[in-house]
Scaffold this motif. Structure first.
Motif, mmCIF file in Angstrom:
data_model
loop_
_atom_site.group_PDB
_atom_site.id
_atom_site.type_symbol
_atom_site.label_atom_id
_atom_site.label_comp_id
_atom_site.label_asym_id
_atom_site.label_seq_id
_atom_site.Cartn_x
_atom_site.Cartn_y
_atom_site.Cartn_z
ATOM 1 N N SER A 38 0.813 -1.223 0.000
ATOM 2 C CA SER A 38 0.000 0.000 0.000
ATOM 3 C C SER A 38 0.838 1.260 0.000
ATOM 4 C CB SER A 38 -0.920 -0.002 1.221
ATOM 5 O OG SER A 38 -0.135 -0.022 2.414
ATOM 6 N N MET A 39 2.161 1.139 0.066
ATOM 7 C CA MET A 39 3.042 2.309 0.075
ATOM 8 C C MET A 39 3.250 2.806 -1.340
ATOM 9 S SD MET A 39 5.819 0.954 2.884
ATOM 10 C CE MET A 39 6.871 2.357 2.624
ATOM 11 N N THR A 40 3.524 4.099 -1.438
ATOM 12 C CA THR A 40 3.840 4.666 -2.741
ATOM 13 C C THR A 40 5.291 4.424 -3.074
ATOM 14 O OG1 THR A 40 4.395 6.796 -1.755
ATOM 15 C CG2 THR A 40 2.082 6.449 -2.405
ATOM 16 N N LYS A 41 5.641 4.771 -4.279
ATOM 17 C CA LYS A 41 7.007 4.554 -4.724
ATOM 18 C C LYS A 41 7.984 5.411 -3.929
ATOM 19 C CE LYS A 41 9.715 4.381 -8.976
ATOM 20 N NZ LYS A 41 9.699 4.593 -10.439
ATOM 21 N N GLU A 43 7.625 6.475 -0.828
ATOM 22 C CA GLU A 43 7.740 5.953 0.531
ATOM 23 C C GLU A 43 8.609 4.710 0.567
ATOM 24 O OE1 GLU A 43 3.741 5.357 1.652
ATOM 25 O OE2 GLU A 43 3.348 7.470 2.133
ATOM 26 N N ARG A 44 8.481 3.828 -0.437
ATOM 27 C CA ARG A 44 9.328 2.637 -0.462
ATOM 28 C C ARG A 44 10.783 3.007 -0.640
ATOM 29 N NH1 ARG A 44 5.064 0.473 -3.659
ATOM 30 N NH2 ARG A 44 6.280 0.855 -5.563
#
Length: 476
Positions: A38-41, A43-44
């Motif tokens: 569920s994380m965005t790019k 955030e990852r």
């Protein structure tokens, strides 16, 4: 299951618990952190940067806290020594199942006989797999292998030894010898009580046939003759006395030999002799009984011709034909040259002799439905060479040699001659692992044959399948 520490960490001084380990605390995600799916790019990527920074901090803390280059070098050297010492020790035995990893290429290509004895190594070297399906004639001492309870007649056992030693060669000679031996077997046969001759005699002949096949693979002529004999046995009258029934079967065997072989050869002689003219040069290969009769008959008629005999190992049958033709008496009292003028040569000399040939006469082991001629190995080379030079090739063959099967080459079915038939070489001791393989037959395509001379007339090779129809029946 224990956790293996990373290579950058020392193998000693491991923390007792993970709760007091700052590295574990730095890399552990907070409970409020959402899952990576569920994380965005962005955030990852930020999470990966934090983990990378924690690993770098781990390396500086191991180096001595100060983060100096000398401390890192000493720590790296210590880790290198630890790895070398650990690699020199044998790996511990684990209780986990063995990995079914395939062997390496070198171990897969290593022969299995390397771990065996010398006998296994020598046996593994004998023979090639490409010829493993060929029928190999064994020594006579190894031929007498019959099933327990089966009785082999002495005449059949003696004939099997002669087949194995190649004392009887040729399709006609083998067929006549087999039928003659079966006549003796039938005359010595006694029908058991509570049965009939037409039923029990066929089961009595089965071990006799098997014994002959063990000595040498069955020829097409023997198969056709045995099939006809079984048909006559099954059709015999059950009301006849036993001796009368046996005499009737022996008479039918004599009629088969007379009609299908002897009289057929006489008709073929008369047809083939008309194709020989004065001054012709006849080339033949090996030795065929019908070709020999044709040449002898032409000589008795006073025709002047010469013969070129091409021969090859291992049987060298052409020597017997040369001896038979050259020892003939002179056909006329005014001629001072006895016998037929002959030239004997081996197969490699064929290209230099084919230019002077008028006609090629060869025999056949069997004829097949697709028009191919199955004959002694080397016949195909002779026929192909004659075709290239425009020399007609005539195959002399009886119709009882016809087979409904199709033969395309000599590798699908063949027979190997024993190595003892080959002439010994003085240099054979230099190559102890060398094995001589001698296929006895080859297949000549119909395109290399001009005509097939049979007792029903001259037949083009493309019409060989019409032989049963010419005899007035659908099958032989």
């Amino acid at each position: 299951m224990s956790t293996i520490p990373p290579q950058d960490m020392p193998l000693t001084n491991a923390p007792a618990s993970t709760s007091s380990n700052p590295i574990f605390q730095a890399t552990q995600l907070p409970s409020s952190q959402p899952p990576q799916k569920s994380m965005t790019k962005a955030e990852r990527r930020e999470l990966q940067d934090r983990q990378r920074a924690a690993k770098q901090q781990q390396g500086t803390s191991i180096g001595g806290g100060g983060g100096s280059a000398s401390g890192q070098k000493q720590a790296g050297g210590q880790r290198h020594k630890d790895l070398l010492s650990s690699s020199s020790k044998p790996p511990p035995k684990s209780s986990a199942p063995k990995n079914n990893r395939p062997r390496s290429e070198s171990s897969a290509l290593r022969p299995a006989a390397d771990t065996g004895t010398g006998d296994d190594l020598s046996s593994s070297r004998k023979g090639l797999r490409i010829f493993s399906h060929f029928g190999l004639s064994e020594l006579p001492t190894k031929q007498v292998k019959i099933a327990e309870g089966d009785l082999v007649h002495p005449a059949v056992a003696r004939l099997a030894l002669m087949f194995g030693e190649f004392k009887i060669c040729g399709a006609n000679a083998r067929c006549i010898a087999t039928l003659t031996a079966f006549k003796t077997v039938i005359q010595d046969y006694t029908t058991p009580p509570n049965t009939t001759l037409s039923r029990h005699l066929m089961s009595y002949l089965s071990p006799q046939i098997t014994h002959l096949v063990v000595a040498r693979p069955m020829s097409v002529t023997m198969g056709n003759a045995i099939r006809q004999l079984k048909l006559e046995i099954s059709g015999s009258d059950i009301d006849l006395p036993e001796q009368d029934a046996k005499d009737a079967l022996c008479q039918k065997i004599d009629n088969y030999i007379r009609d299908r072989i002897i009289i057929a050869d006489q008709v073929i002689e008369d047809l083939a002799v008309k194709k020989i003219r004065d001054g012709d040069v006849i080339l033949t290969y090996a030795r065929s009984s019908i070709v020999e009769k044709i040449l002898l008959h032409a000589h008795t008629l006073g025709k002047k011709f010469s013969v070129i005999i091409i021969d090859s190992r291992p049987l060298l049958e052409g020597k017997q034909l040369l001896r038979s033709l050259s020892s003939l008496p002179s056909p006329s009292p005014h001629s001072f040259q006895p016998g037929i003028q002959c030239t004997y040569a081996l197969l490699p000399a064929l290209p230099s002799l084919i230019q002077d040939v008028s006609t090629v006469l060869v025999g056949a082991h069997s004829l097949h439905a697709n028009g191919s001629v199955y004959s002694r190995a080397g016949t195909a080379m002779v026929a192909m060479m004659a075709r290239e030079h425009g020399v007609p090739v005539m195959v002399c063959c009886e119709t009882y040699k016809f087979s409904e099967s199709v033969v395309l080459d000599g590798f699908g079915k063949n027979e190997l001659a024993p190595n003892k038939l080959s002439l010994p070489s003085p240099r054979s001791n230099l190559y102890p692992n060398l094995e001589v393989l001698n296929p006895l037959y080859d297949a000549t395509p119909s395109s290399c044959v001009t005509a097939v001379c049979t007792e029903v007339g001259l037949i083009p090779p493309t019409s060989i399948s019409s032989i049963p129809l010419a005899l007035g029946k659908t099958t032989l």
